[in-house]
Design a protein around this motif. Structure first.
Motif, PDB file in Angstrom:
ATOM      1  N   SER A 142       5.110  -6.226  10.371  1.00 49.88           N
ATOM      2  CA  SER A 142       6.558  -5.987  10.499  1.00 49.88           C
ATOM      3  C   SER A 142       7.043  -6.085  11.951  1.00 49.88           C
ATOM      4  CB  SER A 142       6.930  -4.606   9.933  1.00 49.88           C
ATOM      5  OG  SER A 142       6.830  -4.622   8.533  1.00 49.88           O
ATOM      6  N   LYS A 147       0.839  -1.212   0.000  1.00 52.73           N
ATOM      7  CA  LYS A 147       0.000   0.000   0.000  1.00 52.73           C
ATOM      8  C   LYS A 147       0.868   1.255   0.000  1.00 52.73           C
ATOM      9  CE  LYS A 147      -0.376  -0.133   5.033  1.00 52.73           C
ATOM     10  NZ  LYS A 147      -1.143  -0.786   6.085  1.00 52.73           N
ATOM     11  N   GLY A 163       4.876  -5.078   5.508  1.00 49.57           N
ATOM     12  CA  GLY A 163       5.057  -3.957   4.596  1.00 49.57           C
ATOM     13  C   GLY A 163       6.363  -3.225   4.806  1.00 49.57           C
TER      14      GLY A 163
HETATM   15  C1  LIG Z   1      -0.337  -1.833   6.657  1.00 46.75           C
HETATM   16  C2  LIG Z   1      -0.806  -3.141   7.112  1.00 46.75           C
HETATM   17  C3  LIG Z   1       0.100  -4.205   7.308  1.00 46.75           C
HETATM   18  C4  LIG Z   1       1.601  -4.062   7.176  1.00 46.75           C
HETATM   19  O1  LIG Z   1       2.114  -3.246   8.178  1.00 46.75           O
HETATM   20  P1  LIG Z   1       3.709  -3.104   8.419  1.00 46.75           P
HETATM   21  O2  LIG Z   1       3.807  -2.697   9.835  1.00 46.75           O
HETATM   22  O3  LIG Z   1       4.166  -2.047   7.456  1.00 46.75           O
HETATM   23  O4  LIG Z   1       4.329  -4.406   8.141  1.00 46.75           O
HETATM   24  C5  LIG Z   1      -0.425  -5.444   7.666  1.00 46.75           C
HETATM   25  N1  LIG Z   1      -1.749  -5.634   7.816  1.00 46.75           N
HETATM   26  C6  LIG Z   1      -2.645  -4.649   7.630  1.00 46.75           C
HETATM   27  C7  LIG Z   1      -4.089  -4.936   7.811  1.00 46.75           C
HETATM   28  C8  LIG Z   1      -2.199  -3.373   7.283  1.00 46.75           C
HETATM   29  O5  LIG Z   1      -3.097  -2.399   7.123  1.00 46.75           O
END
Ligand SMILES: *Cc1c(COP(=O)(O)O)cnc(C)c1O
Length: 224
Positions: free
Chosen positions: A199, A27, A216
């Motif tokens: 993460s 995203k 992410g």
């Molecule tokens: C953004 C998001 C993630 C990933 O988050 P990170 O901390 O960047 O790894 C995972 N799950 C959902 C539902 C998210 O919105």
């Protein structure tokens, strides 16, 4: 390229050792970053926003498995129904009914996960354990007939905390609900996916029985 290849290889190795699946959460990241990770072999990508996903999908290879992981409004299902691989954040029966309708229009069966609210934070999204049991019961007994959706499991976001005991408690509760909800011998629902871990907490989530992590920022860097 702005993809962290070292992190990717390390996280992928840990995910595979645990027998789980890594979803790369892209995203707010450009198509070029997704392509870079694709070229390293990654095929599962997660997006949170319908419009962003609908714009990116045609620009990228067809064999990418797109996971919708954000809050999905019923009136937007139609924009992703033709190609989405797994809708992870199903948080209402109404949404499930709409996904079934749009899947049928596209001649598809769409896989879904029910989002469960386990975190301490207040949120309006997600079922509690009792609601999951009730909904699966209605589907399993044929009271609620949704031929074009397949409920494949559960998804959760743990509390936003570094308190490992708290996280472990939440992941363990999810694992128990996952195992309780789907008894293959008494139900024809095939619950196969427990999506938890991001993460900051994916290692603990894997230890607690996650079968799918959504990572992410460790792969693509911090967002905005
Ligand atoms: C953004 C998001 C993630 C990933 O988050 P990170 O901390 O960047 O790894 C995972 N799950 C959902 C539902 C998210 O919105």
């Amino acid at each position: 390229m702005s993809v962290n290849e070292q992190n990717y290889k390390a996280i992928l190795a840990k995910t595979e050792t645990a027998g789980a699946t890594l979803v790369a959460v892209s995203k707010l990241k450009p198509v070029s970053d997704i392509k870079a990770l694709y070229d390293l072999g990654q095929r599962d990508f997660g997006e949170n926003y319908v419009q962003e996903l609908a714009e990116k999908q045609p620009q990228l290879p067809d064999d990418i498995r797109w996971h919708f992981i954000g809050h999905l409004q019923s009136n937007k299902v139609k924009y992703i129904a033709s190609f989405v691989h797994l809708i992870q954040g199903v948080d209402s029966e109404r949404l499930l009914v709409e996904i079934d309708k749009q899947a049928r229009k596209n001649g598809r069966i769409i896989d879904c996960l029910l989002q469960v609210h386990v975190a301490q934070e207040e949120t309006k999204f997600g079922f509690d354990g009792g609601e999951v049991t009730a909904l699966l019961g209605r589907i399993g007994s044929g009271v609620l007939v949704l031929p074009n959706v397949r409920v494949k499991g559960l998804m959760a976001m743990a509390s936003f905390t570094e308190d490992a005991d708290q996280l472990k408690q939440e992941f363990t509760a999810m694992k128990a609900l996952f195992e309780k909800s789907f008894k293959p011998e008494t139900s024809d629902l095939k619950l196969q996916t427990l999506s938890m871990g991001m993460s900051g907490d994916y290692e603990l989530a894997l230890e607690c029985g996650s079968t799918m992590i959504r990572v992410g920022s460790l792969l693509f860097g911090a967002r905005g």
